[in-house]
Design an enzyme around this catalytic site. Structure first.
Site, PDB file in Angstrom:
ATOM      1  N   HIS A   1       3.333   9.206  -6.539  1.00 43.06           N
ATOM      2  CA  HIS A   1       2.330   9.310  -7.614  1.00 43.06           C
ATOM      3  C   HIS A   1       1.415  10.523  -7.460  1.00 43.06           C
ATOM      4  CE1 HIS A   1      -0.032   7.438  -4.401  1.00 43.06           C
ATOM      5  NE2 HIS A   1      -1.079   7.985  -4.988  1.00 43.06           N
TER       6      HIS A   1
HETATM    7  C1  UD1 Z   1      -5.707   8.049  -7.757  1.00 46.27           C
HETATM    8  C2  UD1 Z   1      -6.258   8.947  -6.661  1.00 46.27           C
HETATM    9  C3  UD1 Z   1      -5.224   9.090  -5.562  1.00 46.27           C
HETATM   10  C4  UD1 Z   1      -4.768   7.734  -5.044  1.00 46.27           C
HETATM   11  C5  UD1 Z   1      -4.310   6.868  -6.201  1.00 46.27           C
HETATM   12  C6  UD1 Z   1      -3.998   5.500  -5.717  1.00 46.27           C
HETATM   13  C7  UD1 Z   1      -7.794  10.759  -7.326  1.00 46.27           C
HETATM   14  C8  UD1 Z   1      -7.902  12.215  -7.530  1.00 46.27           C
HETATM   15  N1  UD1 Z   1      -6.537  10.281  -7.170  1.00 46.27           N
HETATM   16  O1  UD1 Z   1      -4.560   8.691  -8.294  1.00 46.27           O
HETATM   17  O2  UD1 Z   1      -5.794   9.795  -4.472  1.00 46.27           O
HETATM   18  O3  UD1 Z   1      -3.716   7.925  -4.142  1.00 46.27           O
HETATM   19  O4  UD1 Z   1      -5.354   6.793  -7.185  1.00 46.27           O
HETATM   20  O5  UD1 Z   1      -3.070   4.853  -6.516  1.00 46.27           O
HETATM   21  O6  UD1 Z   1      -8.770  10.054  -7.312  1.00 46.27           O
HETATM   22  N2  UD1 Z   1      -3.444   4.858 -15.221  1.00 46.27           N
HETATM   23  C9  UD1 Z   1      -3.058   3.712 -15.843  1.00 46.27           C
HETATM   24  N3  UD1 Z   1      -3.706   2.554 -15.503  1.00 46.27           N
HETATM   25  C10 UD1 Z   1      -4.693   2.501 -14.599  1.00 46.27           C
HETATM   26  C11 UD1 Z   1      -5.078   3.688 -13.976  1.00 46.27           C
HETATM   27  C12 UD1 Z   1      -4.438   4.857 -14.287  1.00 46.27           C
HETATM   28  O7  UD1 Z   1      -2.169   3.700 -16.688  1.00 46.27           O
HETATM   29  O8  UD1 Z   1      -5.222   1.400 -14.337  1.00 46.27           O
HETATM   30  C13 UD1 Z   1      -2.738   6.105 -15.564  1.00 46.27           C
HETATM   31  C14 UD1 Z   1      -3.524   6.976 -16.538  1.00 46.27           C
HETATM   32  O9  UD1 Z   1      -2.574   7.574 -17.390  1.00 46.27           O
HETATM   33  C15 UD1 Z   1      -4.135   8.019 -15.655  1.00 46.27           C
HETATM   34  C16 UD1 Z   1      -3.112   8.157 -14.552  1.00 46.27           C
HETATM   35  O10 UD1 Z   1      -2.559   6.868 -14.375  1.00 46.27           O
HETATM   36  O11 UD1 Z   1      -4.373   9.231 -16.309  1.00 46.27           O
HETATM   37  C17 UD1 Z   1      -3.705   8.628 -13.232  1.00 46.27           C
HETATM   38  O12 UD1 Z   1      -4.756   7.781 -12.808  1.00 46.27           O
HETATM   39  P1  UD1 Z   1      -5.931   8.331 -11.854  1.00 46.27           P
HETATM   40  O13 UD1 Z   1      -6.790   7.227 -11.425  1.00 46.27           O
HETATM   41  O14 UD1 Z   1      -6.567   9.514 -12.489  1.00 46.27           O
HETATM   42  O15 UD1 Z   1      -5.153   8.922 -10.639  1.00 46.27           O
HETATM   43  P2  UD1 Z   1      -4.031   8.280  -9.720  1.00 46.27           P
HETATM   44  O16 UD1 Z   1      -2.778   9.061  -9.916  1.00 46.27           O
HETATM   45  O17 UD1 Z   1      -3.981   6.818  -9.875  1.00 46.27           O
HETATM   46  N1  UDP Z   2       0.897  -0.782  -2.986  1.00 43.68           N
HETATM   47  C1  UDP Z   2       1.083  -1.953  -3.704  1.00 43.68           C
HETATM   48  N2  UDP Z   2       2.011  -1.961  -4.712  1.00 43.68           N
HETATM   49  C2  UDP Z   2       2.776  -0.883  -4.997  1.00 43.68           C
HETATM   50  C3  UDP Z   2       2.581   0.316  -4.256  1.00 43.68           C
HETATM   51  C4  UDP Z   2       1.614   0.332  -3.263  1.00 43.68           C
HETATM   52  O1  UDP Z   2       0.430  -2.967  -3.441  1.00 43.68           O
HETATM   53  O2  UDP Z   2       3.605  -0.966  -5.923  1.00 43.68           O
HETATM   54  C5  UDP Z   2      -0.152  -0.763  -1.950  1.00 43.68           C
HETATM   55  C6  UDP Z   2       0.319  -0.311  -0.588  1.00 43.68           C
HETATM   56  O3  UDP Z   2       0.797  -1.400   0.166  1.00 43.68           O
HETATM   57  C7  UDP Z   2      -0.961   0.277   0.001  1.00 43.68           C
HETATM   58  C8  UDP Z   2      -1.677   0.832  -1.222  1.00 43.68           C
HETATM   59  O4  UDP Z   2      -1.118   0.192  -2.343  1.00 43.68           O
HETATM   60  O5  UDP Z   2      -1.754  -0.743   0.578  1.00 43.68           O
HETATM   61  C9  UDP Z   2      -1.447   2.314  -1.309  1.00 43.68           C
HETATM   62  O6  UDP Z   2      -1.937   2.799  -2.496  1.00 43.68           O
HETATM   63  P1  UDP Z   2      -1.460   4.149  -3.153  1.00 43.68           P
HETATM   64  O7  UDP Z   2      -0.121   4.533  -2.648  1.00 43.68           O
HETATM   65  O8  UDP Z   2      -1.622   3.977  -4.600  1.00 43.68           O
HETATM   66  O9  UDP Z   2      -2.604   5.162  -2.694  1.00 43.68           O
HETATM   67  P2  UDP Z   2      -2.807   6.127  -1.452  1.00 43.68           P
HETATM   68  O10 UDP Z   2      -2.780   5.317  -0.216  1.00 43.68           O
HETATM   69  O11 UDP Z   2      -1.742   7.175  -1.518  1.00 43.68           O
HETATM   70  O12 UDP Z   2      -4.136   6.739  -1.725  1.00 43.68           O
END
Ligand code: UD1
Ligand code: UDP
Length: 358
Positions: free
Chosen positions: A206
């Site tokens: 992601h």
């Molecule tokens: C964010 C964090 C990343 C973390 C990740 C965990 C930042 C810069 N990034 O990335 O470090 O690893 O969370 O998963 O803070 N969206 C949905 N539903 C939701 C939330 C998001 O559909 O509930 C979609 C939206 O289209 C949004 C995109 O996901 O634009 C990205 O979401 P965002 O929270 O901006 O960043 P992540 O990629 O989730």
């Molecule tokens: N995780 C989850 N479901 C998924 C993918 C990840 O519960 O489908 C959990 C995973 O076990 C870990 C956390 O989400 O505890 C990691 O989150 P993510 O990869 O979104 O963020 P990051 O750690 O890269 O910031």
């Protein structure tokens, strides 16, 4: 001991997991209020973690929603100012490296409230990652820096941060260890997907650096096409949106695509995998704790100990390197790296010791 009011700021999936380790223990000694920024809002990225991991319900929800990094950080920052003015905590606690982390730390620091940062000092040394900027800036705005690893402590010492650093271990490890058996009792995911333990691969991806650039996204798809099935890929909504926009989903017919999984299903799925390919920070650690070889789809990592121990290989999006990494036999040894499941207790104790001196 002095009980103080602590405001913990969370906003997305990995932070809910981290709060699951800390909130319960913190509440034994202090009054904790939970503020949910709303960066993640879908049930499968947010509510399921509160339900499964028994995280206390948020006391405030800011409804920040999605947007560019700058826009989202600014929105959370603006929404937090009146909330912190109203709640007047003795300490604000933030986790990790997301936009919610930076906004939380900055809003508190601007209000003159001490900031505690859990998972401080992690560095990939890649400033093109939004998370790296968030980490560095948060650490320099923090007063109490709670580190998962000695490497993180060393990074902070080198940067000369002004706050106090403490090595506490990793709170995500606490949750992974505590919920392992519960996941096995409650999750049927392996059977539900018709998988045989140790015969399948799990993928998560992601990071903006992998999915937001069409050429990188296509390389990711090429890599997945080359992997030996069965492959299970719980798809983050950001990734699904990019794959759909680039019309690349059809090329993943051989991959079992599912939505983001709840914590227990993901833990159980990961536990029985042959290997995990991921660009997640949290998942790299969890793979290590589970004794499942990890192949990291990046060229840097903050979790360098997993690489040094031989359990994690950085392949970026190189297909051949990924294939070779998947075929490797993991080392016989797996030293304890992340605090043995007691990090949250050390966070609580460090917070208590720090706030007692205020
Ligand atoms: C964010 C964090 C990343 C973390 C990740 C965990 C930042 C810069 N990034 O990335 O470090 O690893 O969370 O998963 O803070 N969206 C949905 N539903 C939701 C939330 C998001 O559909 O509930 C979609 C939206 O289209 C949004 C995109 O996901 O634009 C990205 O979401 P965002 O929270 O901006 O960043 P992540 O990629 O989730
Ligand atoms: N995780 C989850 N479901 C998924 C993918 C990840 O519960 O489908 C959990 C995973 O076990 C870990 C956390 O989400 O505890 C990691 O989150 P993510 O990869 O979104 O963020 P990051 O750690 O890269 O910031």
């Amino acid at each position: 001991m002095n009980s103080v009011r602590i405001v913990t700021i969370v906003g997305n999936r990995p932070q809910f997991v981290k709060a699951a380790a800390v909130s319960r223990l913190l509440r034994e000694a202090h009054e904790e209020l939970l503020v949910h920024t709303g960066q993640h809002y879908d049930d499968e990225l947010s509510r399921v973690f509160f339900d499964e991991l028994g995280i206390p319900a948020p006391d405030r929800e800011l409804g920040a929603d999605s947007g560019s990094n700058t826009e989202q950080t600014a929105r959370i920052l603006a929404a937090l100012e009146p909330v912190l003015a109203e709640l007047r905590p003795g300490l604000v606690l933030v986790y990790g490296d997301t936009n919610s982390t930076l906004a939380g730390a900055l809003a508190a620091a601007q209000a003159g409230i001490p900031v505690g940062h859990v998972e401080a000092g992690m560095r990939s040394f890649d400033r093109t990652m939004p998370e790296e900027l968030n980490r560095v800036l948060t650490d320099h705005a923090s007063d109490l820096l709670l580190c998962s690893t000695q490497t993180a402590m060393d990074n902070l010492a080198r940067e000369g941060v002004s706050g106090e650093a403490r090595l506490v271990g990793d709170v995500m490890a606490d949750v992974s260890l505590a919920f392992r058996e519960i996941a096995t009792e409650r999750s049927t995911i392996v059977a539900r997907l018709g998988l045989d333990p140790r015969e399948y691969l799990v993928v998560t991806a992601h990071r903006a650096g992998n999915v937001d650039h069409p050429d990188r996204l296509e390389r990711l798809v090429c890599l997945l096409e080359a992997l030996p099935p069965p492959i299970v890929f719980p798809v983050h909504p950001r990734t699904r949106a990019r794959l759909e926009a680039a019309r690349l989903l059809d090329r993943l017919d051989a991959v079992t695509l599912v939505g983001p999984l709840g914590y227990l299903d993901f833990l159980e799925l990961a536990r029985h995998a042959r290997a995990i390919l991921t660009d997640s920070g949290g998942v790299q650690k969890e793979a290590y704790l589970l004794g499942v070889p990890c192949v990291t789809l990046r060229d840097t990592t903050e979790w360098v100990e997993t690489v040094d121990a031989g359990w994690n290989v950085l392949v970026d999006l190189d297909r051949d390197a990924a294939l070779a990494a998947v075929r490797r036999t993991p080392p016989a040894q797996r030293p304890e790296l992340y605090g043995g499941g007691h990090a949250a207790e050390r966070v609580r104790d460090a917070v208590s010791a720090y706030t007692a001196r205020l």
